[in-house]
Design an enzyme around this catalytic site. Structure first.
Site, PDB file in Angstrom:
ATOM      1  N   TYR A 146       2.421   5.152   0.813  1.00 55.10           N
ATOM      2  CA  TYR A 146       1.294   5.572   1.654  1.00 55.10           C
ATOM      3  C   TYR A 146       1.297   4.796   2.972  1.00 55.10           C
ATOM      4  O   TYR A 146       1.197   5.378   4.055  1.00 55.10           O
ATOM      5  CB  TYR A 146      -0.015   5.329   0.889  1.00 55.10           C
ATOM      6  CG  TYR A 146      -1.261   5.810   1.593  1.00 55.10           C
ATOM      7  CD1 TYR A 146      -1.659   7.143   1.512  1.00 55.10           C
ATOM      8  CD2 TYR A 146      -2.066   4.925   2.314  1.00 55.10           C
ATOM      9  CE1 TYR A 146      -2.816   7.584   2.139  1.00 55.10           C
ATOM     10  CE2 TYR A 146      -3.226   5.364   2.952  1.00 55.10           C
ATOM     11  CZ  TYR A 146      -3.590   6.690   2.857  1.00 55.10           C
ATOM     12  OH  TYR A 146      -4.726   7.124   3.489  1.00 55.10           O
ATOM     13  N   SER A 198      -4.520   6.264   9.044  1.00 54.04           N
ATOM     14  CA  SER A 198      -5.350   5.407   8.211  1.00 54.04           C
ATOM     15  C   SER A 198      -5.351   4.022   8.849  1.00 54.04           C
ATOM     16  O   SER A 198      -4.475   3.721   9.671  1.00 54.04           O
ATOM     17  CB  SER A 198      -4.737   5.323   6.803  1.00 54.04           C
ATOM     18  OG  SER A 198      -5.300   4.274   6.037  1.00 54.04           O
TER      19      SER A 198
END
Length: 261
Positions: free
Chosen positions: A156, A143
């Protein structure tokens, strides 16, 4: 066009979202695709869609945090297709909360899915690749949060940073048998996972959903646009089809200019 003719590709979390699109693009490029997902019925539906479109696909039940299921799932793929050439470690979820409000259970759940899952699927795919010594590709779904941080996403962000370390290590260890390892780092892609975050973040931050999209999610892009599943799938195809170790141990950011490295 990049081709995967006959290459066996395992994609985790492939029943929906980014994983599904990668599987479809791989099949269209001639790959044989194993749709690995927590939900076997959804995986089978995606596999059937690919077969109906003229592709070759197999559905495999896989909870990537369950060692026995990962071992068995990769074994099923090898039994069916004879080998694994490409692994896309894509399965993931999102839980948003302040660090001070995060439960240890949610923290562990996030790290288990993103990191334990990446490790277990990598280990099993690499064992097959190492045995055959005929090359391959491991692709991790990172990401922009592999490089940057955002509020409310501690586990995350931690996990996505961790995937860079795993990819770089695998790139060094597996180079001797021709296996490349890279990380795709998308910006926000409007999948159900992201749709769910918009109202959650609006509530947590005390702003409107429109402001979350414009001033949080897309604030640092060059054009105010979401990344698309096609954007990500096309990069995944390039990485899977690349033919040498020239492109390994890298992270490729696909984000409309949000974070430039």
């Amino acid at each position: 066009m990049n081709r995967l003719d006959g290459k066996v590709c395992v994609v985790t979390g492939a029943a929906s979202g980014i994983g599904k699109r990668i599987a479809e693009v791989y099949a269209a490029a001639g790959g044989k695709v194993a749709i690995a997902d927590l939900k076997l019925d959804a995986a089978e539906a995606t596999a059937q869609d690919i077969r109906d479109a003229g592709g070759d696909a197999l559905a495999v039940a896989m909870d990537v945090t369950d060692e026995a299921q990962v071992v068995d799932g990769i074994a099923q793929v090898v039994a069916h297709y004879g080998r694994v050439d490409v692994l896309v470690s894509n399965a993931g979820i999102q839980i948003v909360n302040k660090v001070t409000d995060f439960s240890l259970a949610d923290w562990k759940k996030m790290l288990a899915i993103h990191l334990d899952g990446a490790f277990l699927t990598t280990r099993e795919a690499l064992r097959d690749m190492e045995k055959r010594k005929s090359g391959g590709a491991i692709i991790y779904m990172g990401s922009v949060h592999s490089h940057l941080a955002s509020k409310l996403k501690a586990p995350y962000v931690t996990a996505k940073h961790g995937l860079l370390g795993l990819a770089r290590t695998v790139a060094k260890e597996a180079a001797e048998y021709g296996v490349r390892a890279n990380v795709i780092c998308p910006g926000f892609v409007r999948t159900p996972l992201v749709e769910k975050q918009i109202p959650e973040q609006a509530k947590e931050l005390g702003i409107s959903e429109e402001d979350v999209v414009k001033n949080v999610m897309l604030k640092d892009t060059v054009d105010g646009e979401f990344t698309t599943v096609d954007d990500v799938a096309n990069v995944a195809l390039t990485l899977a089809a690349f033919e040498s170790n020239a492109l390994t141990g890298q992270s490729i950011v696909v984000s409309h200019g949000w974070f430039m490295q």
